[in-house]
Design a protein around this motif. Structure first.
Motif, mmCIF file in Angstrom:
data_model
loop_
_atom_site.group_PDB
_atom_site.id
_atom_site.type_symbol
_atom_site.label_atom_id
_atom_site.label_comp_id
_atom_site.label_asym_id
_atom_site.label_seq_id
_atom_site.Cartn_x
_atom_site.Cartn_y
_atom_site.Cartn_z
ATOM 1 N N TYR A 1 40.602 59.558 33.150
ATOM 2 C CA TYR A 1 39.183 59.257 33.402
ATOM 3 C C TYR A 1 39.074 58.357 34.642
ATOM 4 C CZ TYR A 1 39.093 60.662 28.486
ATOM 5 O OH TYR A 1 39.266 61.340 27.302
ATOM 6 N N PRO A 2 39.336 58.907 35.821
ATOM 7 C CA PRO A 2 39.300 58.063 37.037
ATOM 8 C C PRO A 2 37.914 57.516 37.358
ATOM 9 C CG PRO A 2 39.510 60.386 37.613
ATOM 10 C CD PRO A 2 39.660 60.310 36.131
ATOM 11 N N GLU A 3 36.863 58.224 36.921
ATOM 12 C CA GLU A 3 35.511 57.743 37.243
ATOM 13 C C GLU A 3 35.199 56.412 36.579
ATOM 14 O OE1 GLU A 3 35.277 60.092 33.486
ATOM 15 O OE2 GLU A 3 36.157 60.426 35.478
ATOM 16 N N LYS A 4 35.900 56.102 35.495
ATOM 17 C CA LYS A 4 35.672 54.828 34.814
ATOM 18 C C LYS A 4 36.111 53.646 35.669
ATOM 19 C CE LYS A 4 34.119 56.660 30.965
ATOM 20 N NZ LYS A 4 34.098 58.083 31.376
ATOM 21 N N LEU A 5 37.047 53.880 36.581
ATOM 22 C CA LEU A 5 37.482 52.834 37.512
ATOM 23 C C LEU A 5 36.704 52.886 38.810
ATOM 24 C CD1 LEU A 5 39.413 50.568 38.378
ATOM 25 C CD2 LEU A 5 41.041 52.322 39.099
ATOM 26 N N PHE A 6 36.387 54.089 39.268
ATOM 27 C CA PHE A 6 35.696 54.229 40.549
ATOM 28 C C PHE A 6 34.278 53.654 40.491
ATOM 29 C CE2 PHE A 6 38.476 58.122 41.594
ATOM 30 C CZ PHE A 6 39.454 57.286 42.115
ATOM 31 N N ALA A 7 33.593 53.781 39.354
ATOM 32 C CA ALA A 7 32.199 53.325 39.266
ATOM 33 C C ALA A 7 32.080 51.820 39.463
ATOM 34 C CB ALA A 7 31.596 53.763 37.928
ATOM 35 N N PRO A 8 32.776 50.959 38.691
ATOM 36 C CA PRO A 8 32.652 49.512 38.934
ATOM 37 C C PRO A 8 33.252 49.085 40.264
ATOM 38 C CG PRO A 8 34.317 49.929 37.261
ATOM 39 C CD PRO A 8 33.625 51.230 37.497
ATOM 40 N N ALA A 9 34.356 49.749 40.689
ATOM 41 C CA ALA A 9 34.948 49.383 41.975
ATOM 42 C C ALA A 9 34.006 49.713 43.128
ATOM 43 C CB ALA A 9 36.283 50.112 42.149
ATOM 44 N N ALA A 10 33.329 50.853 43.045
ATOM 45 C CA ALA A 10 32.383 51.225 44.099
ATOM 46 C C ALA A 10 31.200 50.267 44.145
ATOM 47 C CB ALA A 10 31.899 52.653 43.886
ATOM 48 N N LEU A 11 30.723 49.831 42.975
ATOM 49 C CA LEU A 11 29.597 48.895 42.955
ATOM 50 C C LEU A 11 30.001 47.548 43.521
ATOM 51 C CD1 LEU A 11 26.686 48.454 42.246
ATOM 52 C CD2 LEU A 11 27.358 47.879 39.908
ATOM 53 N N ILE A 12 31.203 47.084 43.206
ATOM 54 C CA ILE A 12 31.694 45.836 43.808
ATOM 55 C C ILE A 12 31.744 45.969 45.322
ATOM 56 C CG2 ILE A 12 33.685 44.305 44.008
ATOM 57 C CD1 ILE A 12 34.362 44.900 41.127
ATOM 58 N N PHE A 13 32.266 47.101 45.797
ATOM 59 C CA PHE A 13 32.371 47.337 47.236
ATOM 60 C C PHE A 13 30.994 47.318 47.900
ATOM 61 C CE2 PHE A 13 32.052 50.570 50.596
ATOM 62 C CZ PHE A 13 32.894 50.014 51.546
ATOM 63 N N VAL A 14 30.026 48.002 47.307
ATOM 64 C CA VAL A 14 28.692 48.095 47.907
ATOM 65 C C VAL A 14 28.008 46.725 47.895
ATOM 66 C CG1 VAL A 14 26.404 49.114 47.634
ATOM 67 C CG2 VAL A 14 28.433 50.530 47.331
ATOM 68 N N ILE A 15 28.138 45.981 46.807
ATOM 69 C CA ILE A 15 27.500 44.664 46.722
ATOM 70 C C ILE A 15 28.072 43.723 47.774
ATOM 71 C CG2 ILE A 15 27.234 42.617 45.287
ATOM 72 C CD1 ILE A 15 27.047 44.423 42.864
ATOM 73 N N ILE A 16 29.384 43.645 47.853
ATOM 74 C CA ILE A 16 30.022 42.720 48.799
ATOM 75 C C ILE A 16 29.728 43.139 50.233
ATOM 76 C CG2 ILE A 16 32.255 41.881 49.623
ATOM 77 C CD1 ILE A 16 33.264 41.924 46.801
ATOM 78 N N LEU A 17 29.792 44.441 50.520
ATOM 79 C CA LEU A 17 29.511 44.919 51.875
ATOM 80 C C LEU A 17 28.072 44.624 52.274
ATOM 81 C CD1 LEU A 17 30.361 46.488 54.401
ATOM 82 C CD2 LEU A 17 29.663 48.593 53.236
ATOM 83 N N SER A 18 27.121 44.886 51.383
ATOM 84 C CA SER A 18 25.714 44.669 51.729
ATOM 85 C C SER A 18 25.425 43.185 51.962
ATOM 86 C CB SER A 18 24.814 45.216 50.614
ATOM 87 O OG SER A 18 25.120 44.599 49.374
#
Length: 351
Positions: free
Chosen positions: A315-332
């Motif tokens: 279930y790779p999406e279970k890791l990609f979802a929170p990691a992607a949100l962390i990335f977007v928050i920090i980048l923004s």
């Protein structure tokens, strides 16, 4: 004009023609000058011209909407376990839900599936983002409050006071924050648990001793960078004429620091605080990834990523979802902070 009406060059009499009303063309020539604006308005105007910063601001507002507003109306709760719906893939329904759909009932889809306990993963990611952003905002506020006051006092008084206060800052820089969080979590666990059972302190029990100890560490350790920046600004501003005038008028040190010095550092404070938010969010996510964050079942982006490692291959999406949100928050937030720095830092202004 006749020769008799001509003014004698040596005469002190005013010429009436010099006071004739200005023509329309002369008025328009004066309007080409830029209007006088305050420092804050000029910074806002420059910020609005920065397309990348405005896009980052819009992205932050979208994240805030989804993490703080959407969970209020979402049909699932982050702690609710749906029996028979364990480890569903995105947009997949369980057998019980398929039976309800076949009987004509409506079932809200699981956009990101469910976790191993049958909890909707979408709401857990949104609430985890809310927790991480709340920690980042609260920690940045504590850093701003403590660091600005400490740095202003050290920079204003100078001398032996500044020497002692900045040596304390140097000592705090050497303290390992992760070790302090672990020690505080172990030491304060029982007292905080007892305090959380009392009326009015239920939020302590909800967050858990680890999260409370994290706030304490932010208040104890992470303000030193802000203190150094504010100190350097105050040491320059205290030599200004308006500070000398305030002293001559009898203003005390408290009023000079709060009214005249810190308020004139507002641009630096805004930029530094904005850039501190992603750093605090990353620290919280990292500590939650290690198991030192919020208490279960409350999710955090770091704890969600840590729990998803066990089933990453399936279930790779279970890791990609929170990691992607962390990335977007920090980048923004980083792009937003860069835009604010370009807008409010006088050294960055283009001629």
């Amino acid at each position: 004009m006749s020769e008799s009406n001509k003014k004698n060059p040596l005469s002190l009499q005013l010429n009436v023609d010099d006071f004739a009303p200005a023509s329309l063309s002369e008025k328009e020539s004066l309007n080409i000058m830029r209007e006088s604006v305050s420092f804050f308005k000029d910074g806002v105007r420059r910020f609005r011209k920065n397309k990348i910063a405005m896009s980052a601001l819009a992205l932050v507002l979208i994240i805030v909407f989804f993490c703080f507003i959407v969970p209020l109306f979402y049909p699932y709760q982050y702690e609710t376990q749906i029996k028979g719906s364990e480890r569903l893939a995105p947009m997949q329904y369980s057998k019980q839900e398929l039976q309800l759909i076949s009987s004509g009932q409506s079932v809200f889809p699981h956009f990101l599936g469910t976790d191993q306990n049958g909890r909707d993963y979408m709401i857990r990611v949104l609430v985890g983002g809310r927790v991480s952003m709340t920690v980042g905002l609260v920690a940045s506020f504590l850093i701003l409050l403590i660091g600005s006051l400490y740095g202003a006092i050290a920079g204003y008084f100078g001398g032996a006071i500044d020497l002692v206060m900045m040596r304390i800052v140097d000592i705090i820089y050497t303290v390992p924050d992760v070790l302090i969080i672990i020690l505080l979590a172990m030491t304060l666990k029982e007292p905080l648990t007892t305090l959380g059972a009392m009326p009015g302190f239920g939020w302590i029990q909800r967050l858990g001793p680890n999260m409370v100890s994290m706030f304490i560490v932010f208040a104890l350790l992470y303000w030193v960078g802000m203190a150094r920046i504010v100190r350097s600004q105050i040491m320059v501003l205290k030599q200004s004429e308006y500070v000398t005038a305030a002293k001559a008028l009898g203003a005390n040190n408290r009023r000079i620091i709060g009214k005249h010095l810190i308020t004139n550092c507002i641009g630096t404070l805004i930029v530094t605080t904005t850039l501190q938010i992603p750093s605090s969010i990353f620290t919280e996510s990292f500590l939650s990834f290690l198991g030192l964050g919020v208490q279960a079942p409350m999710p955090s982006l770091g704890s969600l990523a840590s729990a998803a490692l066990n089933g990453f291959q399936t279930y790779p999406e279970k890791l990609f979802a929170p990691a992607a949100l962390i990335f977007v928050i920090i980048l923004s937030f980083n792009l937003l902070g860069d835009g604010l720095r370009d807008a409010f830092d006088p050294k960055m202004k283009q001629q």
